[in-house]
Every structure is written in C-alpha cells, then in structure tokens.
Design an enzyme around this catalytic site. Structure first.
Site, PDB file in Angstrom:
ATOM      1  CG  HIS A  64      -9.201   0.389  -0.115  1.00  0.00           C
ATOM      2  ND1 HIS A  64      -8.589   0.164   1.094  1.00  0.00           N
ATOM      3  CD2 HIS A  64     -10.549   0.332   0.132  1.00  0.00           C
ATOM      4  CE1 HIS A  64      -9.513  -0.010   2.024  1.00  0.00           C
ATOM      5  NE2 HIS A  64     -10.708   0.102   1.474  1.00  0.00           N
ATOM      6  CG  HIS A 108      -3.999  -1.531  -1.417  1.00  0.00           C
ATOM      7  ND1 HIS A 108      -5.110  -2.328  -1.539  1.00  0.00           N
ATOM      8  CD2 HIS A 108      -4.314  -0.610  -0.467  1.00  0.00           C
ATOM      9  CE1 HIS A 108      -6.064  -1.915  -0.702  1.00  0.00           C
ATOM     10  NE2 HIS A 108      -5.603  -0.856  -0.041  1.00  0.00           N
ATOM     11  CG  ASP A 167      -5.029   2.562   1.089  1.00  0.00           C
ATOM     12  OD1 ASP A 167      -5.979   1.767   1.005  1.00  0.00           O
ATOM     13  OD2 ASP A 167      -3.919   2.251   1.559  1.00  0.00           O
ATOM     14  CG  MET A 213     -11.139   3.490   2.316  1.00  0.00           C
ATOM     15  SD  MET A 213      -9.623   3.441   3.279  1.00  0.00           S
ATOM     16  CE  MET A 213      -8.431   3.507   1.955  1.00  0.00           C
ATOM     17  CG  MET A 217     -11.776  -2.708   5.349  1.00  0.00           C
ATOM     18  SD  MET A 217     -10.291  -2.339   4.402  1.00  0.00           S
ATOM     19  CE  MET A 217      -9.354  -1.336   5.560  1.00  0.00           C
ATOM     20  CB  SER A 247      -0.888   0.009   1.248  1.00  0.00           C
ATOM     21  OG  SER A 247      -1.407   1.309   1.425  1.00  0.00           O
ATOM     22  CG  MET A 257      -8.099   7.412   2.685  1.00  0.00           C
ATOM     23  SD  MET A 257      -7.138   7.509   4.200  1.00  0.00           S
ATOM     24  CE  MET A 257      -6.433   5.856   4.249  1.00  0.00           C
ATOM     25  CG  ASP A 259      -6.352  -2.732   3.372  1.00  0.00           C
ATOM     26  OD1 ASP A 259      -5.233  -2.533   3.887  1.00  0.00           O
ATOM     27  OD2 ASP A 259      -6.963  -1.886   2.701  1.00  0.00           O
TER      28      ASP A 259
HETATM   29  C1  DX5 Z   1      -6.227   1.667   5.822  1.00  0.00           C
HETATM   30  C2  DX5 Z   1      -5.799   1.327   4.428  1.00  0.00           C
HETATM   31  C3  DX5 Z   1      -4.710   0.332   4.337  1.00  0.00           C
HETATM   32  C4  DX5 Z   1      -3.393   0.779   4.931  1.00  0.00           C
HETATM   33  C5  DX5 Z   1      -2.743  -0.436   5.498  1.00  0.00           C
HETATM   34  O1  DX5 Z   1      -7.379   2.440   5.767  1.00  0.00           O
HETATM   35  O2  DX5 Z   1      -6.886   0.799   3.707  1.00  0.00           O
HETATM   36  O3  DX5 Z   1      -4.515  -0.112   3.000  1.00  0.00           O
HETATM   37  O4  DX5 Z   1      -2.535   1.368   4.015  1.00  0.00           O
HETATM   38  O5  DX5 Z   1      -1.631  -0.050   6.211  1.00  0.00           O
HETATM   39  P1  DX5 Z   1      -0.860  -1.031   7.197  1.00  0.00           P
HETATM   40  O6  DX5 Z   1      -0.411  -2.214   6.373  1.00  0.00           O
HETATM   41  O7  DX5 Z   1       0.250  -0.204   7.710  1.00  0.00           O
HETATM   42  O8  DX5 Z   1      -1.850  -1.459   8.253  1.00  0.00           O
HETATM   43 ZN    ZN Z   2      -6.448  -0.067   1.727  1.00  0.00          ZN
END
Ligand code: DX5
Ligand code: ZN
Length: 222
Positions: A63, A30, A32, A65, A134, A7, A34, A172
C-alpha cells in the site's frame, strides 16, 4: 472469496519476523509504505519489506502512501511486493501507472481516500486487480472506521457485477470484530486489519474470527 490481510503497521517492530509468522493463516500480508509527504507519517521502506518477505511465503500487498509512486514500482517489486496499490490522488494518470506495474510483472490496485469520489475511476476498472477503499484517512493505524465510504463499495460491487470483472474490492482502516460485517454486507472481499490482529493476544485466532464474521455476513446477504 474472503481475504484477511493483516497490516504489519500494527506489528511489534522489534519482533517483526515473529509477528509475521504468527499470521501464517492469513490470506495475504498488507505492507503500509508512508513517505511523510503524501501522508503525515513515516513507516518503513524496501529493505524492511524485503526482510519480512524473507520469513514469509505469503502474498504481499504494498500500500504505497507516497508521492510519485511510479519512481518506486520496480524497487518494491524487487523487495517482494506481489501487488502494488498506489493512491489515485498521488498519480497524474492512473491508467498509465497501472500499465507500468503490469509491465513490471506485478498485480496492481489503486487506493482511494475517504473524500475522493469513485466515479472517475470506474471506466478503467478492468486494468486493476484490486481497488482499496480507505475507511480512514491514510497515515495512521488504530483510527475509527468511517461507514460513509460503504456507498463507494456498493457502487463498485454493482459495476463489477454488471461488467463481469474480476477486480477485488478491499477495505482499509478501522476493520475489526465490530465493523467487518457491515463491510462484508456492502460487498468487500479483502479486509485489511492492523490493530484488530496484532493488538489481539492471539493474532492467528483474530484472523480466523474476522474471516468467520465476514463469511457469516456475506452468507446473510445472498
Ligand atoms: C492506514 C493504513 C492501514 C492501517 C490500518 O493509513 O493504510 O493499513 O494499518 O490499521 P487499523 O486496522 O488499525 O485501522
Ligand atoms: Zn494500508
């Protein structure tokens, strides 16, 4: 099959291109996304995604969010997303959302928060290339793995086997050398790892080690 998915949320944003090149041995990347509404944090958007995709030939999981993810499907596919993973908690109709992604020509998946039950989503699993369980509350990297979500992984694994589906089970949050084996034993195929990869001195070695640990755990299960 095992997929290790670094990620880039945990990468060095001043050297994003370099960091992505370091994990050329990963199975996919990956990303993320947000929006500060669906989760209480902001990350990056389509322009950064496009720039990173430009230096990487890898498969990109997006991903999402974000609220109303449907409004952004086309944008993130254009930016280089190969698979769009939206949250079931963010859409009214997850079947319609999946169909929309497919029509746009990308793979699709749904992500599900730790507290959301999986049962309502089992019937239409055949529409999804991946389910992302998750194992932390979405929003931040570096959180502690929540083993209680592994029950959902086992439910999914049994359901997928019974129906002979190809849906990949992803996990994740909080995945690292200490937690990956239990996830692999429960039936996870795709492992997202942020801090465990980009926090390591050698991210490529961290990816290989995670893959070895997952493979050993899968082998001990069969
Ligand atoms: C959290 C993200 C994850 C995050 C995971 O909201 O969706 O993808 O990057 O990070 P680690 O592996 O550090 O828990
Ligand atoms: Zn993620």
């Amino acid at each position: 099959m095992i997929y290790i998915a670094p990620s880039i949320l945990a990468a060095d944003y001043a050297n994003l291109g370099n960091d992505v090149r370091k994990v050329a041995n990963a199975d996919l990347i990956h990303v993320d996304i947000m929006d500060g509404h669906f989760v209480p944090n902001l990350s990056f958007g389509p322009d950064v995604t496009k720039a990173v995709k430009g230096v990487s030939g890898q498969f990109f999981d997006m991903h999402l969010m974000i609220e109303e993810p449907e409004r952004w499907f086309e944008t993130y596919i254009r930016a280089g997303g190969d698979r769009l993973i939206f949250h079931v908690e963010a859409v009214k109709d997850h079947v319609a959302a999946a169909q929309q992604v497919k029509q746009l020509g990308a793979q699709t998946g749904f992500a599900i928060k730790p507290g959301t039950p999986i049962e309502p989503y089992l019937d239409n699993l055949d529409l999804f290339d991946q389910v992302m369980i998750m194992s932390v509350e979405p929003g931040f990297g570096g959180q502690k793995f929540m083993p209680e979500v592994l029950g959902k992984v086992m439910t999914l694994r049994d359901h997928i086997a019974e129906r002979g589906l190809n849906t990949i089970i992803g996990i994740d949050g909080g995945i690292g050398n200490e937690t990956i084996a239990q996830a692999a034993e429960a039936g996870v195929d795709a492992f997202v790892a942020g801090s465990a990869v980009f926090g390591a001195d050698n991210p490529a070695e961290a990816v290989d080690k995670l893959r070895r640990l997952a493979a050993a755990a899968q082998a001990s299960e069969t």
